[in-house]
Design a protein around this motif. Structure first.
Motif, PDB file in Angstrom:
ATOM      1  N   ILE A 119      39.722  39.460  25.434  1.00 29.72           N
ATOM      2  CA  ILE A 119      39.504  39.857  26.833  1.00 29.72           C
ATOM      3  C   ILE A 119      38.011  40.011  27.130  1.00 29.72           C
ATOM      4  O   ILE A 119      37.422  39.213  27.868  1.00 29.72           O
ATOM      5  N   PHE A 120      37.360  41.011  26.536  1.00 28.18           N
ATOM      6  CA  PHE A 120      36.010  41.356  26.965  1.00 28.18           C
ATOM      7  C   PHE A 120      34.955  40.334  26.544  1.00 28.18           C
ATOM      8  O   PHE A 120      33.911  40.219  27.207  1.00 28.18           O
ATOM      9  N   SER A 121      35.190  39.582  25.486  1.00 28.70           N
ATOM     10  CA  SER A 121      34.213  38.563  25.108  1.00 28.70           C
ATOM     11  C   SER A 121      34.280  37.333  26.007  1.00 28.70           C
ATOM     12  O   SER A 121      33.444  36.437  25.899  1.00 28.70           O
ATOM     13  N   ALA A 122      35.270  37.297  26.896  1.00 24.00           N
ATOM     14  CA  ALA A 122      35.433  36.135  27.768  1.00 24.00           C
ATOM     15  C   ALA A 122      34.441  36.114  28.916  1.00 24.00           C
ATOM     16  O   ALA A 122      34.306  35.101  29.614  1.00 24.00           O
ATOM     17  N   GLY A 123      33.755  37.224  29.157  1.00 28.39           N
ATOM     18  CA  GLY A 123      32.822  37.299  30.271  1.00 28.39           C
ATOM     19  C   GLY A 123      33.445  37.988  31.465  1.00 28.39           C
ATOM     20  O   GLY A 123      34.671  38.063  31.606  1.00 28.39           O
ATOM     21  N   ALA A 124      32.598  38.492  32.351  1.00 30.27           N
ATOM     22  CA  ALA A 124      33.053  39.314  33.460  1.00 30.27           C
ATOM     23  C   ALA A 124      34.039  38.594  34.363  1.00 30.27           C
ATOM     24  O   ALA A 124      35.051  39.158  34.786  1.00 30.27           O
ATOM     25  N   THR A 125      33.745  37.325  34.690  1.00 29.74           N
ATOM     26  CA  THR A 125      34.623  36.579  35.596  1.00 29.74           C
ATOM     27  C   THR A 125      36.016  36.421  35.014  1.00 29.74           C
ATOM     28  O   THR A 125      37.025  36.643  35.697  1.00 29.74           O
ATOM     29  N   GLU A 126      36.078  36.061  33.729  1.00 28.14           N
ATOM     30  CA  GLU A 126      37.385  35.857  33.086  1.00 28.14           C
ATOM     31  C   GLU A 126      38.121  37.181  32.922  1.00 28.14           C
ATOM     32  O   GLU A 126      39.348  37.235  33.045  1.00 28.14           O
ATOM     33  N   VAL A 127      37.401  38.266  32.662  1.00 26.96           N
ATOM     34  CA  VAL A 127      38.040  39.575  32.551  1.00 26.96           C
ATOM     35  C   VAL A 127      38.733  39.927  33.864  1.00 26.96           C
ATOM     36  O   VAL A 127      39.879  40.409  33.873  1.00 26.96           O
ATOM     37  N   VAL A 128      38.073  39.668  34.979  1.00 24.58           N
ATOM     38  CA  VAL A 128      38.672  39.926  36.287  1.00 24.58           C
ATOM     39  C   VAL A 128      39.928  39.082  36.471  1.00 24.58           C
ATOM     40  O   VAL A 128      40.961  39.564  36.967  1.00 24.58           O
ATOM     41  N   ARG A 129      39.858  37.821  36.071  1.00 24.65           N
ATOM     42  CA  ARG A 129      41.013  36.930  36.199  1.00 24.65           C
ATOM     43  C   ARG A 129      42.184  37.410  35.344  1.00 24.65           C
ATOM     44  O   ARG A 129      43.336  37.358  35.760  1.00 24.65           O
ATOM     45  N   ILE A 130      41.879  37.881  34.133  1.00 31.36           N
ATOM     46  CA  ILE A 130      42.936  38.360  33.224  1.00 31.36           C
ATOM     47  C   ILE A 130      43.646  39.564  33.827  1.00 31.36           C
ATOM     48  O   ILE A 130      44.884  39.605  33.890  1.00 31.36           O
ATOM     49  N   PHE A 131      42.882  40.544  34.290  1.00 30.04           N
ATOM     50  CA  PHE A 131      43.508  41.745  34.840  1.00 30.04           C
ATOM     51  C   PHE A 131      44.187  41.466  36.179  1.00 30.04           C
ATOM     52  O   PHE A 131      45.221  42.060  36.485  1.00 30.04           O
ATOM     53  N   SER A 132      43.641  40.552  36.966  1.00 28.14           N
ATOM     54  CA  SER A 132      44.296  40.156  38.215  1.00 28.14           C
ATOM     55  C   SER A 132      45.633  39.488  37.915  1.00 28.14           C
ATOM     56  O   SER A 132      46.630  39.700  38.625  1.00 28.14           O
ATOM     57  N   SER A 133      45.661  38.691  36.844  1.00 24.90           N
ATOM     58  CA  SER A 133      46.890  38.020  36.437  1.00 24.90           C
ATOM     59  C   SER A 133      47.963  39.030  36.026  1.00 24.90           C
ATOM     60  O   SER A 133      49.148  38.867  36.336  1.00 24.90           O
ATOM     61  N   VAL A 134      47.530  40.090  35.336  1.00 24.23           N
ATOM     62  CA  VAL A 134      48.478  41.135  34.927  1.00 24.23           C
ATOM     63  C   VAL A 134      49.050  41.842  36.150  1.00 24.23           C
ATOM     64  O   VAL A 134      50.274  42.045  36.259  1.00 24.23           O
ATOM     65  N   ILE A 135      48.186  42.206  37.085  1.00 26.90           N
ATOM     66  CA  ILE A 135      48.643  42.902  38.295  1.00 26.90           C
ATOM     67  C   ILE A 135      49.598  42.019  39.094  1.00 26.90           C
ATOM     68  O   ILE A 135      50.642  42.479  39.587  1.00 26.90           O
ATOM     69  N   PHE A 136      49.246  40.734  39.219  1.00 26.41           N
ATOM     70  CA  PHE A 136      50.103  39.804  39.960  1.00 26.41           C
ATOM     71  C   PHE A 136      51.478  39.702  39.302  1.00 26.41           C
ATOM     72  O   PHE A 136      52.516  39.707  39.988  1.00 26.41           O
ATOM     73  N   ALA A 137      51.507  39.621  37.959  1.00 27.62           N
ATOM     74  CA  ALA A 137      52.788  39.516  37.245  1.00 27.62           C
ATOM     75  C   ALA A 137      53.635  40.761  37.443  1.00 27.62           C
ATOM     76  O   ALA A 137      54.854  40.672  37.659  1.00 27.62           O
ATOM     77  N   ARG A 138      53.012  41.941  37.386  1.00 25.90           N
ATOM     78  CA  ARG A 138      53.775  43.180  37.536  1.00 25.90           C
ATOM     79  C   ARG A 138      54.362  43.312  38.940  1.00 25.90           C
ATOM     80  O   ARG A 138      55.426  43.884  39.118  1.00 25.90           O
ATOM     81  N   LEU A 139      53.650  42.752  39.939  1.00 24.29           N
ATOM     82  CA  LEU A 139      54.102  42.902  41.323  1.00 24.29           C
ATOM     83  C   LEU A 139      55.049  41.790  41.778  1.00 24.29           C
ATOM     84  O   LEU A 139      56.039  42.045  42.476  1.00 24.29           O
ATOM     85  N   PHE A 140      54.758  40.549  41.356  1.00 21.97           N
ATOM     86  CA  PHE A 140      55.458  39.411  41.938  1.00 21.97           C
ATOM     87  C   PHE A 140      56.214  38.541  40.930  1.00 21.97           C
ATOM     88  O   PHE A 140      56.874  37.582  41.330  1.00 21.97           O
ATOM     89  N   GLN A 141      56.099  38.831  39.648  1.00 19.11           N
ATOM     90  CA  GLN A 141      56.802  38.030  38.634  1.00 19.11           C
ATOM     91  C   GLN A 141      57.633  38.952  37.738  1.00 19.11           C
ATOM     92  O   GLN A 141      57.510  38.948  36.525  1.00 19.11           O
ATOM     93  N   ARG A 142      58.486  39.713  38.384  1.00 14.22           N
ATOM     94  CA  ARG A 142      59.242  40.740  37.679  1.00 14.22           C
ATOM     95  C   ARG A 142      60.502  40.209  37.005  1.00 14.22           C
ATOM     96  O   ARG A 142      61.090  40.877  36.154  1.00 14.22           O
TER      97      ARG A 142
END
Length: 445
Positions: A119-142
């Motif tokens: 996660i964190f070695s991927a760089g700031a932009t990718e970290v944001v994408r990873i956590f955004s992906s998690v939030i999206f899955a919890r909300l819309f891919q249940r």
């Protein structure tokens, strides 16, 4: 028996050897089943296996001072297996194993996931994408209808791909991740939900550290599995069990209130028959057909010795990268010492993905590890093995079909259990022991 292969009415009883119980399969589930039956009062038990050895898919191969394995070699000193066979404990070798994985970025890192490297070695932009992906899955891919959707819900599609978990799942299960049964996914990948749950993380942070004794990790003895399981065989035999190995099992027939197993040179019978062999083999023996054959993994084991810089220190490495057909490698020399100043290890390769070719498996492994800077030096193939029906492919719907087939076998009189006989994922000897005990304690319908 007449020329057509059927029993004559008047000669069955005279030709048959009778036992209190018969166990098909001499792997962990079969050995434990025999022990449980003995504790239940069954005295004359016959254990039958088509293999010429006990231990099932715990198979070793020795050459030039090396002893290699098919199957897991790690046990625990508090395993319930030892309640049945306490003689095994002094034969084990105490070890302190560590596990790592080769990730898609070519790094040897923590198994099964590394917050720092994935996660964190991927760089700031990718970290944001990873956590955004998690939030999206919890909300819309249940919806969780298969293994991919289960993993995606908990860690998001971005991290699922970046960590290599999706590639490893496909490699392990032998099928597209979307087709893997959700019930097995929950069972096999429980760690994902445990580590990704905020509630669990908070509870873990405030939980008092456990100060009691921990179990010790143990490996099979250096001499191999057959040396280990000989002690279990001797215990069972002292209590009245008999073994028939390298058996040619031909048919199982109902004769009055018993099941008669036709072997090449004898007929054996019992009121109670326990099967730990693959379900489709049991069906064939009984002349049953549930309408669908359960698919299985063919496992290729490559036996290497090595001198040079291997590129990692951990004894067990899993392949989470997007390339390479190999699944796991185990460095036996880390546990037992080097031989002639050389390391030695086994590489497990899913044969279904490379046409079940040992030559392709070796070439694929060499190309992949060299591309990732591993095993720089003298890497020598000492031998290999190919094991069919290593474990079932847990595709969607297979568990339901297996349950139906097991019900038919039970109606016929055959109790089917274990990894193969129960179509039940059992990663350790502990799991096999617990589930065999539970299955044999349930009343027979």
């Amino acid at each position: 028996m007449n020329d057509a292969g059927h029993y004559a009415a008047n000669d069955v009883i005279a030709e048959v050897e009778r036992f209190d119980a018969i166990v098909l399969g001499a792997g962990i589930s079969g050995l434990v089943s025999a022990s449980v039956l003995q504790k239940q009062g069954y005295q004359r038990i016959l254990i039958v296996d088509t293999y010429g050895h006990v231990g099932g898919n715990h198979i070793d191969w020795s050459h030039g001072g090396y002893t290699f394995d098919i199957g897991s070699l790690i046990f625990q000193d508090d395993s319930p297996l030892l309640a049945h066979f306490p003689e095994l404990l002094p034969l084990y070798v105490p070890i302190e194993p560590t596990w790592a994985r080769l990730n898609p970025q070519g790094m040897i890192t923590a198994y099964p996931i590394s917050v720092r490297d994935d996660i964190f070695s991927a760089g700031a932009t990718e970290v944001v994408r990873i956590f955004s992906s998690v939030i999206f899955a919890r909300l819309f891919q249940r919806k969780m209808r298969n293994a991919k959707e289960f993993a995606r819900f908990w860690i998001g599609s971005r991290l699922l791909h970046r960590s290599g978990l999706e590639s490893y799942m496909k490699r392990f299960y032998g099928a597209a991740v979307e087709s893997i049964d959700i019930d097995l996914a929950r069972k096999r990948m429980l760690w994902i939900s445990e580590h990704a749950s905020l509630k669990n993380q908070i509870a873990r942070a405030f939980r008092r550290s456990h100060k009691g004794p921990k179990n010790r990790q143990m490996a099979r003895p250096k001499e191999g599995f057959q040396f280990l399981y000989r002690a279990a065989v001797e215990r069972l035999e002292r209590r009245g069990a008999q073994f028939h190995l390298a058996a040619d099992m031909q048919t199982i027939r109902k004769v009055h209130d018993q099941l008669h197993l036709q072997l090449q040179d004898r007929v054996v019978a019992s009121h109670r028959v326990i099967s730990t062999i693959p379900i489709h083999m049991a069906e064939k023996l009984c002349g049953l057909d549930s309408g669908r054959k359960l698919e299985t993994i063919t496992l290729i084991s490559l036996y290497f010795s090595f001198s040079g810089n291997r590129g990692f220190s951990q004894p067990i490495i899993y392949n989470f990268s997007h390339q390479g057909a190999w699944k796991r490698l185990t460095m036996y020399s880390d546990f037992y010492g080097r031989v002639d100043d050389r390391d030695y290890f086994t590489v497990e390769v899913i044969g279904n993905q490379i046409g079940c070719s040992i030559e392709r498996a070796e070439s694929d492994f060499r190309d992949h590890v060299y591309a990732n800077g591993l095993f720089e030096g003298d890497l020598k193939l000492e031998g290999s093995d190919m094991l069919g029906e290593a474990y079932p492919i847990y595709s969607k719907g297979a568990a339901g079909h297996a349950a139906q087939a097991m019900q038919q076998l039970l109606a016929f009189g055959l109790e089917s259990l274990g990894r193969q006989g129960g179509f039940n994922y059992q990663p350790t000897a502990r799991a096999s022991t617990v589930e065999a005990e539970a299955a044999l304690q349930r009343p027979i319908p």
